[in-house]
Design a protein around this motif. Sequence first.
Motif, PDB file in Angstrom:
ATOM      1  N   LEU A   1      -3.559   3.472   8.133  1.00 13.61           N
ATOM      2  CA  LEU A   1      -3.576   5.130   8.413  1.00 13.61           C
ATOM      3  C   LEU A   1      -3.452   4.704   9.302  1.00 13.61           C
ATOM      4  O   LEU A   1      -2.691   6.353   9.994  1.00 13.61           O
ATOM      5  CB  LEU A   1      -5.546   5.118   8.973  1.00 13.61           C
ATOM      6  CG  LEU A   1      -6.054   5.976   8.318  1.00 13.61           C
ATOM      7  CD1 LEU A   1      -5.466   7.001   7.478  1.00 13.61           C
ATOM      8  CD2 LEU A   1      -7.259   6.009   9.154  1.00 13.61           C
TER       9      LEU A   1
ATOM     10  N   TYR B   1      -7.862   6.406  -4.206  1.00 12.61           N
ATOM     11  CA  TYR B   1      -6.718   4.958  -3.543  1.00 12.61           C
ATOM     12  C   TYR B   1      -7.255   3.951  -1.777  1.00 12.61           C
ATOM     13  O   TYR B   1      -7.280   3.233  -1.668  1.00 12.61           O
ATOM     14  CB  TYR B   1      -5.121   4.799  -4.349  1.00 12.61           C
ATOM     15  CG  TYR B   1      -4.296   3.549  -3.800  1.00 12.61           C
ATOM     16  CD1 TYR B   1      -4.609   2.526  -4.066  1.00 12.61           C
ATOM     17  CD2 TYR B   1      -3.156   3.937  -2.932  1.00 12.61           C
ATOM     18  CE1 TYR B   1      -4.116   1.491  -3.801  1.00 12.61           C
ATOM     19  CE2 TYR B   1      -2.828   2.814  -2.553  1.00 12.61           C
ATOM     20  CZ  TYR B   1      -2.867   1.424  -3.342  1.00 12.61           C
ATOM     21  OH  TYR B   1      -2.313   0.215  -2.739  1.00 12.61           O
ATOM     22  N   ILE B   2      -7.177   5.226  -1.182  1.00 13.82           N
ATOM     23  CA  ILE B   2      -7.030   4.564   0.117  1.00 13.82           C
ATOM     24  C   ILE B   2      -8.519   4.180   0.547  1.00 13.82           C
ATOM     25  O   ILE B   2      -8.823   3.614   1.400  1.00 13.82           O
ATOM     26  CB  ILE B   2      -6.485   6.142   1.232  1.00 13.82           C
ATOM     27  CG1 ILE B   2      -5.339   6.054   1.000  1.00 13.82           C
ATOM     28  CG2 ILE B   2      -6.878   6.357   2.146  1.00 13.82           C
ATOM     29  CD1 ILE B   2      -4.691   7.948   1.146  1.00 13.82           C
TER      30      ILE B   2
ATOM     31  N   LEU C   1      -1.281  10.843   6.568  1.00 12.12           N
ATOM     32  CA  LEU C   1      -2.698  10.093   6.038  1.00 12.12           C
ATOM     33  C   LEU C   1      -4.151  10.890   6.178  1.00 12.12           C
ATOM     34  O   LEU C   1      -4.896  10.803   5.446  1.00 12.12           O
ATOM     35  CB  LEU C   1      -2.921   9.195   5.922  1.00 12.12           C
ATOM     36  CG  LEU C   1      -1.507   7.761   5.473  1.00 12.12           C
ATOM     37  CD1 LEU C   1      -2.197   6.553   5.728  1.00 12.12           C
ATOM     38  CD2 LEU C   1      -1.348   8.268   3.880  1.00 12.12           C
TER      39      LEU C   1
ATOM     40  N   PHE D   1      -6.907  -0.932   6.543  1.00 14.28           N
ATOM     41  CA  PHE D   1      -7.284   0.264   5.861  1.00 14.28           C
ATOM     42  C   PHE D   1      -6.345   1.091   7.002  1.00 14.28           C
ATOM     43  O   PHE D   1      -6.339   2.108   7.255  1.00 14.28           O
ATOM     44  CB  PHE D   1      -8.402   0.060   5.663  1.00 14.28           C
ATOM     45  CG  PHE D   1      -8.842   2.100   5.506  1.00 14.28           C
ATOM     46  CD1 PHE D   1      -8.540   3.204   4.480  1.00 14.28           C
ATOM     47  CD2 PHE D   1      -9.933   2.263   6.539  1.00 14.28           C
ATOM     48  CE1 PHE D   1      -9.322   4.311   5.204  1.00 14.28           C
ATOM     49  CE2 PHE D   1      -9.935   4.141   7.291  1.00 14.28           C
ATOM     50  CZ  PHE D   1      -9.421   4.741   6.128  1.00 14.28           C
TER      51      PHE D   1
ATOM     52  N   LEU E   1       1.253   4.313  -2.714  1.00 16.68           N
ATOM     53  CA  LEU E   1       0.375   5.501  -2.382  1.00 16.68           C
ATOM     54  C   LEU E   1       1.834   6.688  -3.095  1.00 16.68           C
ATOM     55  O   LEU E   1       1.541   7.572  -3.394  1.00 16.68           O
ATOM     56  CB  LEU E   1       0.420   5.605  -1.201  1.00 16.68           C
ATOM     57  CG  LEU E   1      -0.784   6.855  -0.603  1.00 16.68           C
ATOM     58  CD1 LEU E   1      -1.994   7.043  -1.305  1.00 16.68           C
ATOM     59  CD2 LEU E   1      -0.218   7.011   1.341  1.00 16.68           C
TER      60      LEU E   1
ATOM     61  N   PHE F   1       0.606  -0.873  -0.212  1.00 13.04           N
ATOM     62  CA  PHE F   1       0.198  -0.043  -0.472  1.00 13.04           C
ATOM     63  C   PHE F   1       1.392   0.691   0.040  1.00 13.04           C
ATOM     64  O   PHE F   1       0.404   2.162  -1.030  1.00 13.04           O
ATOM     65  CB  PHE F   1      -0.743  -0.241   0.898  1.00 13.04           C
ATOM     66  CG  PHE F   1      -1.719   1.246   1.644  1.00 13.04           C
ATOM     67  CD1 PHE F   1      -2.384   1.960   0.664  1.00 13.04           C
ATOM     68  CD2 PHE F   1      -0.695   2.244   2.078  1.00 13.04           C
ATOM     69  CE1 PHE F   1      -3.619   3.031   1.097  1.00 13.04           C
ATOM     70  CE2 PHE F   1      -1.247   3.511   3.270  1.00 13.04           C
ATOM     71  CZ  PHE F   1      -3.086   3.997   2.376  1.00 13.04           C
ATOM     72  N   HIS F   2       1.615   1.487   1.005  1.00 15.22           N
ATOM     73  CA  HIS F   2       2.461   2.364   1.194  1.00 15.22           C
ATOM     74  C   HIS F   2       3.547   2.918  -0.210  1.00 15.22           C
ATOM     75  O   HIS F   2       3.925   3.845  -0.845  1.00 15.22           O
ATOM     76  CB  HIS F   2       3.726   2.736   2.505  1.00 15.22           C
ATOM     77  CG  HIS F   2       2.605   2.066   3.655  1.00 15.22           C
ATOM     78  ND1 HIS F   2       2.153   3.704   3.331  1.00 15.22           N
ATOM     79  CD2 HIS F   2       2.487   1.928   4.670  1.00 15.22           C
ATOM     80  CE1 HIS F   2       1.563   3.691   5.175  1.00 15.22           C
ATOM     81  NE2 HIS F   2       1.452   2.405   5.846  1.00 15.22           N
TER      82      HIS F   2
ATOM     83  N   LYS G   1      -5.632   9.996  -4.282  1.00 18.91           N
ATOM     84  CA  LYS G   1      -4.918   9.236  -3.169  1.00 18.91           C
ATOM     85  C   LYS G   1      -6.006   8.747  -2.285  1.00 18.91           C
ATOM     86  O   LYS G   1      -6.241   7.883  -1.488  1.00 18.91           O
ATOM     87  CB  LYS G   1      -3.983  10.281  -2.820  1.00 18.91           C
ATOM     88  CG  LYS G   1      -2.147  10.328  -3.286  1.00 18.91           C
ATOM     89  CD  LYS G   1      -1.643  11.131  -2.054  1.00 18.91           C
ATOM     90  CE  LYS G   1      -0.183  11.277  -2.986  1.00 18.91           C
ATOM     91  NZ  LYS G   1       0.945  12.043  -1.801  1.00 18.91           N
ATOM     92  N   TYR G   2      -7.497  10.268  -2.186  1.00 12.45           N
ATOM     93  CA  TYR G   2      -8.014   9.424  -1.375  1.00 12.45           C
ATOM     94  C   TYR G   2      -8.943   8.461  -2.366  1.00 12.45           C
ATOM     95  O   TYR G   2      -9.134   7.418  -1.384  1.00 12.45           O
ATOM     96  CB  TYR G   2      -9.353  10.954  -1.760  1.00 12.45           C
ATOM     97  CG  TYR G   2     -10.114  11.050  -1.424  1.00 12.45           C
ATOM     98  CD1 TYR G   2     -10.712  10.772   0.270  1.00 12.45           C
ATOM     99  CD2 TYR G   2     -11.768   9.871  -1.764  1.00 12.45           C
ATOM    100  CE1 TYR G   2     -11.418  10.876   0.540  1.00 12.45           C
ATOM    101  CE2 TYR G   2     -12.799  10.012  -0.928  1.00 12.45           C
ATOM    102  CZ  TYR G   2     -13.177  10.501   0.738  1.00 12.45           C
ATOM    103  OH  TYR G   2     -14.291  10.089   0.701  1.00 12.45           O
TER     104      TYR G   2
ATOM    105  N   GLN H   1     -10.047   0.507   2.322  1.00 15.80           N
ATOM    106  CA  GLN H   1     -11.145   0.521   2.781  1.00 15.80           C
ATOM    107  C   GLN H   1     -13.035  -0.388   3.264  1.00 15.80           C
ATOM    108  O   GLN H   1     -12.920  -1.172   3.379  1.00 15.80           O
ATOM    109  CB  GLN H   1     -11.797   1.294   3.311  1.00 15.80           C
ATOM    110  CG  GLN H   1     -12.968   1.782   4.956  1.00 15.80           C
ATOM    111  CD  GLN H   1     -13.806   3.179   5.092  1.00 15.80           C
ATOM    112  OE1 GLN H   1     -13.872   4.005   4.512  1.00 15.80           O
ATOM    113  NE2 GLN H   1     -13.902   3.118   6.079  1.00 15.80           N
TER     114      GLN H   1
ATOM    115  N   VAL I   1      -7.593  11.604   4.129  1.00 17.63           N
ATOM    116  CA  VAL I   1      -8.707  10.850   4.377  1.00 17.63           C
ATOM    117  C   VAL I   1      -9.619  12.190   4.976  1.00 17.63           C
ATOM    118  O   VAL I   1     -11.803  12.192   4.707  1.00 17.63           O
ATOM    119  CB  VAL I   1      -8.870   9.741   5.346  1.00 17.63           C
ATOM    120  CG1 VAL I   1      -7.672   8.755   4.704  1.00 17.63           C
ATOM    121  CG2 VAL I   1      -8.607   9.818   6.579  1.00 17.63           C
TER     122      VAL I   1
END
Length: 563
Positions: free
Chosen positions: A100, A84-85, A107, A96, A72, A68-69, A81-82, A89, A111
Motif C-alpha cells: 500500500l 485481491y488487495i 492503490l 499489505f 494486480l 503482488f504488483h 482488485k479490492y 491483509q 481500498v
Amino acid sequence: MFSRLRAAAAPCAMARRGIHMKEKGKPLMLNPRTNKGMAFTLHERQMLGLQGLLPPKIETQDIQALRFHKNLAKMTDPLEKYIYIMGIQERNEKLFYRVLQDDIERLMPIVYTPTVGLACSQYGHIFRRPKLCVGCCFFFCPQAVVVTDGERILGLGDLGVYGMGIPVGKLCLYTACAGIHPDKCLPVCIDVGTDNTTLLKDPFYMGLYQKRDRSQVYDDLIDEFMEAITDRYGQNTLIQFEDFGNHNAFRFLRKYREKYCTFNDDIQGTASVALAGLLAAQKATGRPLTEQKVLFLGAGEAALGIANLIVMAMVESGVSAEEAYGRIWMFDKHGLLVQDREQKVDSNQEPFTHRAPEQIPKTFVEAVTVVSVILGVAGAGRLFSHEVIKAMAAINDRPIIFALSNPTVKAECTAEEAYTLTEGRCLFASGSPFDLVTLKDGRTFKPGQGNNAYIFPGVALAVILSSVRHISDKVFLEAAKALAEQLSDEELAQGRLYPPLSNIREVSISIAVKVMEFLYANNMAFHYPEPEDKNRYVRSKVWTYEYESFMPDVYDWPESKVH
C-alpha cells in the motif's frame, strides 16, 4: 553435586523449550499480524516447526511485493482488485501495508473511495472472513475505533452492515498514511437494521432483516457502546464517527464531544480538507479567504461542517462572525436557504439562512452569478452543469470549483469539464480522483483531490500520542493550515491544491507534529512529560512494515503474540 544436576537438567529443559517453540509456529503463520509467508527464515522454520508447511524457497519481502504488483497489474475490474488487495491483509498484514505504501496514489482509490463504495454495496457477496476473532479482542487494547451504523455510506445511502467496509478502509489509512499501529485499531459497525428494501430482500445480506430502529433503544445502544469502549480501553480512546445519517451525526457530535475523545470525519475531517484547499487557492488567486463569497450545493453535514470551519478561519483572520456567516450561502433540493421559505431549515442550518434577496434565484445557475467559490457536497451527481461552470468563468478570473461528492459517479462535475469550460482558469478539487487533464493548447493540469485521508490519519496520530480527552474544532483548523503549508509553488502551478498522495506519510506526520504543538500549547494534551522534540517523538512512534525476527527471546513470548 548441584553443577551435575544442572548439566543433567539442561537437555530436558532445552527439549521442552523446543517443543514449546514448535507449538507456537503454526499459530504465528496463521495469524495475519505475525505471518511472513515464505519470508520465514530457515532457522525460524526449523525452530518453530514450520519445515514442510511452507514451500522450501525463502523469499524477501521485496519479492513478495513484486509478486503482488505483477498480479494486480493483470486485473482490470476495480472490485476484483479490492478483493485481491484485502485478501493480502487477511493473510499477511505487514506485506499489505508494504504494498500500500509502495504505490499509495494508485492503490488508495481501491481500498478507499471510490472503490470502497462499490465494495460496500457488494459486501455480503465478497465477504471472506472477519477482521478479528472474538478471542483477539482480549489480547490487544485499541487506541482508535472507527464506528458506523451504515445509514449514509458515501453517496450511496443506507447500506446497513454492508457499511463495515468504511471503518475497515478508514483504519487501513490510519496505518498506511500515519503509521498508527494496526493492532491498535478497531473497526465497528453497529447493526440496527436497514431501510434499504433491496438489501432486505438480498439472501447474502449479513445483518438484521428489519427496518432501521429509530426509537430510544437506538440512542441507548449508542450510549452503551461509548461507555463500554472507554470503560474497557480508557477515556482517551479515540472514537471516530463515520457515515451516520445527518440527523444523528450532528446531535451525537454535540452530545459526546465534551465527554469522550471523539470526532465526526464527515463533518470535521471533510471541513478541514476543504478549508485546506481554499487556503491553497488563496495563494493562487492572491485574494484572501475573507473576501470570497461561497455557495454550497447541498446543506447536509459535510456542507455545514465546511461552512462552520470557514467561518472560524475568517474570524481568526480578523472579520466579525456576522460578516463571515454572511459570506456563505447554501442551496439544497428546495432551493436557496433563505428566511421564511416554505421548506423549513433545521437548527444547524439557521446561521447560514439569510434574508431573501429581492429576486430569489430559482435555479443553481442563477445563484452562482454573485459568488467566487462553489462547493458541491450534495451527493446527487452532475449538478455543476456546463451553464454553471461557464457562469462562474464569466464573473471570476480564477473561479474556485470544488466537486467534493463521492464516489466518482456522484461528483458534481468532472475535472475535464471544469478546466475545459473555464479555459484552464479554474482552481478545481474533487472528492474522488480524476486523471490529468490536457487542454487543446497543450497545457496540463493535475486535479487536486480533497481527500479526507490528508487530514484524519495525522489528526488521529496526534490525538493518540498526546492522550487527548476532547477534540476541539480548532484542531481541524490547525490541521487545515498545516496541510495548506505543505503545498509547494511548483505543485500549485500544476493545478494542485493538495500535495501528491504519494507523499502522504510525510504529510500526515507533519500535520501530527503541528497539531501536537497546538494541543500542548493550549493545555489539551494529557501525555506527560511533554516531548521536547515533537517531530522526533512522532517519528519514533510510527509503525513500520518490516518483518520482525521471532528468534530472540523466543521463550518469553507473551501469549498475545500467538492468539
